[in-house]
Motif scaffolding. Sequence first.
Motif, PDB file in Angstrom:
ATOM      1  N   ALA A  48      -5.521   0.952   4.036  1.00  0.00           N
ATOM      2  CA  ALA A  48      -4.099   1.278   4.209  1.00  0.00           C
ATOM      3  C   ALA A  48      -3.972   2.290   5.346  1.00  0.00           C
ATOM      4  CB  ALA A  48      -3.470   1.766   2.917  1.00  0.00           C
ATOM      5  N   ASP A  49      -2.917   3.091   5.366  1.00  0.00           N
ATOM      6  CA  ASP A  49      -2.742   4.101   6.422  1.00  0.00           C
ATOM      7  C   ASP A  49      -3.233   5.439   5.894  1.00  0.00           C
ATOM      8  OD1 ASP A  49      -1.389   2.035   7.616  1.00  0.00           O
ATOM      9  OD2 ASP A  49       0.488   3.129   7.917  1.00  0.00           O
ATOM     10  N   THR A  50      -4.024   6.128   6.680  1.00  0.00           N
ATOM     11  CA  THR A  50      -4.534   7.415   6.212  1.00  0.00           C
ATOM     12  C   THR A  50      -5.137   8.226   7.347  1.00  0.00           C
ATOM     13  OG1 THR A  50      -6.050   8.489   4.645  1.00  0.00           O
ATOM     14  CG2 THR A  50      -6.799   6.408   5.598  1.00  0.00           C
ATOM     15  N   ASP A  96      -4.656   9.868   2.333  1.00  0.00           N
ATOM     16  CA  ASP A  96      -3.941  11.013   2.891  1.00  0.00           C
ATOM     17  C   ASP A  96      -2.922  10.548   3.932  1.00  0.00           C
ATOM     18  OD1 ASP A  96      -3.153  13.417   3.905  1.00  0.00           O
ATOM     19  OD2 ASP A  96      -5.120  14.017   4.671  1.00  0.00           O
ATOM     20  N   HIS A  97      -1.682  10.275   3.468  1.00  0.00           N
ATOM     21  CA  HIS A  97      -0.690   9.715   4.394  1.00  0.00           C
ATOM     22  C   HIS A  97       0.737  10.219   4.072  1.00  0.00           C
ATOM     23  CE1 HIS A  97       0.477   6.925   7.485  1.00  0.00           C
ATOM     24  NE2 HIS A  97       1.241   6.210   6.682  1.00  0.00           N
ATOM     25  N   ARG A  98       0.851  11.369   3.457  1.00  0.00           N
ATOM     26  CA  ARG A  98       2.113  12.053   3.139  1.00  0.00           C
ATOM     27  C   ARG A  98       2.882  11.401   2.002  1.00  0.00           C
ATOM     28  NH1 ARG A  98       5.393  13.121   8.078  1.00  0.00           N
ATOM     29  NH2 ARG A  98       3.868  14.757   8.494  1.00  0.00           N
ATOM     30  N   SER A 146       0.825  -1.221   0.000  1.00  0.00           N
ATOM     31  CA  SER A 146       0.000   0.000   0.000  1.00  0.00           C
ATOM     32  C   SER A 146       0.854   1.264   0.000  1.00  0.00           C
ATOM     33  CB  SER A 146      -0.934   0.011   1.213  1.00  0.00           C
ATOM     34  OG  SER A 146      -0.193   0.135   2.424  1.00  0.00           O
ATOM     35  N   HIS A 147       1.998   1.224   0.687  1.00  0.00           N
ATOM     36  CA  HIS A 147       2.899   2.372   0.718  1.00  0.00           C
ATOM     37  C   HIS A 147       4.231   1.936   1.297  1.00  0.00           C
ATOM     38  CE1 HIS A 147       1.312   2.389   4.791  1.00  0.00           C
ATOM     39  NE2 HIS A 147       2.140   3.333   5.165  1.00  0.00           N
ATOM     40  N   LEU A 148       5.224   2.813   1.139  1.00  0.00           N
ATOM     41  CA  LEU A 148       6.599   2.398   1.398  1.00  0.00           C
ATOM     42  C   LEU A 148       7.092   2.842   2.773  1.00  0.00           C
ATOM     43  CD1 LEU A 148       7.870   3.252  -2.196  1.00  0.00           C
ATOM     44  CD2 LEU A 148       7.380   0.970  -1.266  1.00  0.00           C
ATOM     45  N   HIS A 149       6.295   2.612   3.795  1.00  0.00           N
ATOM     46  CA  HIS A 149       6.750   2.833   5.164  1.00  0.00           C
ATOM     47  C   HIS A 149       7.276   1.519   5.733  1.00  0.00           C
ATOM     48  CE1 HIS A 149       4.435   6.827   6.090  1.00  0.00           C
ATOM     49  NE2 HIS A 149       5.593   7.020   5.495  1.00  0.00           N
ATOM     50  N   PRO A 150       8.275   1.612   6.654  1.00  0.00           N
ATOM     51  CA  PRO A 150       8.925   0.386   7.143  1.00  0.00           C
ATOM     52  C   PRO A 150       7.959  -0.649   7.694  1.00  0.00           C
ATOM     53  CG  PRO A 150      10.080   2.339   7.956  1.00  0.00           C
ATOM     54  CD  PRO A 150       8.856   2.838   7.236  1.00  0.00           C
ATOM     55  N   ASP A 151       6.926  -0.207   8.407  1.00  0.00           N
ATOM     56  CA  ASP A 151       6.022  -1.181   9.024  1.00  0.00           C
ATOM     57  C   ASP A 151       5.115  -1.872   8.005  1.00  0.00           C
ATOM     58  OD1 ASP A 151       4.874   1.381   8.776  1.00  0.00           O
ATOM     59  OD2 ASP A 151       3.424   1.028  10.374  1.00  0.00           O
ATOM     60  N   HIS A 152       5.313  -1.549   6.710  1.00  0.00           N
ATOM     61  CA  HIS A 152       4.531  -2.211   5.656  1.00  0.00           C
ATOM     62  C   HIS A 152       5.403  -2.949   4.638  1.00  0.00           C
ATOM     63  CE1 HIS A 152       0.551  -0.370   6.639  1.00  0.00           C
ATOM     64  NE2 HIS A 152       1.371   0.355   7.372  1.00  0.00           N
ATOM     65  N   VAL A 153       6.744  -2.758   4.709  1.00  0.00           N
ATOM     66  CA  VAL A 153       7.599  -3.358   3.669  1.00  0.00           C
ATOM     67  C   VAL A 153       8.824  -4.126   4.169  1.00  0.00           C
ATOM     68  CG1 VAL A 153       6.975  -1.628   1.930  1.00  0.00           C
ATOM     69  CG2 VAL A 153       9.008  -1.263   3.333  1.00  0.00           C
TER      70      VAL A 153
END
Length: 280
Positions: free
Chosen positions: A191-193, A170-172, A63-70
Amino acid sequence: MAVTNGSLTVLGSSGGFPIAGFACSGYLARIAGQSLLLDCGPGIAGALIGADAKAGIDGIVISHLHPDHVLDLIPLGYALMTEWLTEGRTQPVPLFVPSGGLEFLQRFSDLFGHRNWRFAEEGGSAGYRALGAALARGHDWLLTVFDAHEYGPGEDIAFGTTTIATLPVDHRVPTAAMRIALEGMDFVYSADTRFLPALGHFAAGTDLFLVDAHFSGPKAPGGLHMTPADAGRLAAIADAKRLVLCHLGAPQDGASARQAAAAHFAGEIHVAFDTREYRL
Ligand SMILES: [Zn+2]
């Protein structure tokens, strides 16, 4: 509700970092006879890979490239590489990453020098030889066992016979909510938002709405996520049948999260504790 063979398994739902017994984000959807992993945070490789050392997945969407997701894409890649070396696997796993993801993956892999590995060019299994040939061409073994594709949040993702609709949230960083609807099953992952009414409309009428409720617990700060109350408001806009609160900052405090969401949403509410399986 139509009866299907689909399911969604929560492999991990701790927000930000894993704690004992709670991996970070990772959800395994079984749809149309295939297993699709949504996100791959710390702890997910261990939750996914069975005693046979096989990952057993047909595709991954990040969903996005933050550490807690990849972060667990690396150990998952090592498990797949082992299948290539020892069992002759030569089929990469499709991996869909949001905008900027291809460069991110290459830089991530280069930290570990995966382009510099060498395998003897003779002998070994078909997978061993295929990896050796890829490396000889200057490719990276990690990006050989994964077949990475970039998508823009808002674009559809085609995975086998399944179309995954996405919505920028909306998650930067570029981040996609996802909706998967086929063969009588229908679910949405936020996802995160931050709270985003458009996401409620995107999820209109869904059977299962998996929603970021990171700011749970008494010490919740403000920021790029939702509270359980926000998640309840969003589920009410969507008129979802089931709300599953995920990405909890305080996963051990699920009861209060459920209570806060219930003040805004009258439907079924669950808290995504690890290894909980939902029929779709
Ligand atoms: Zn995030």
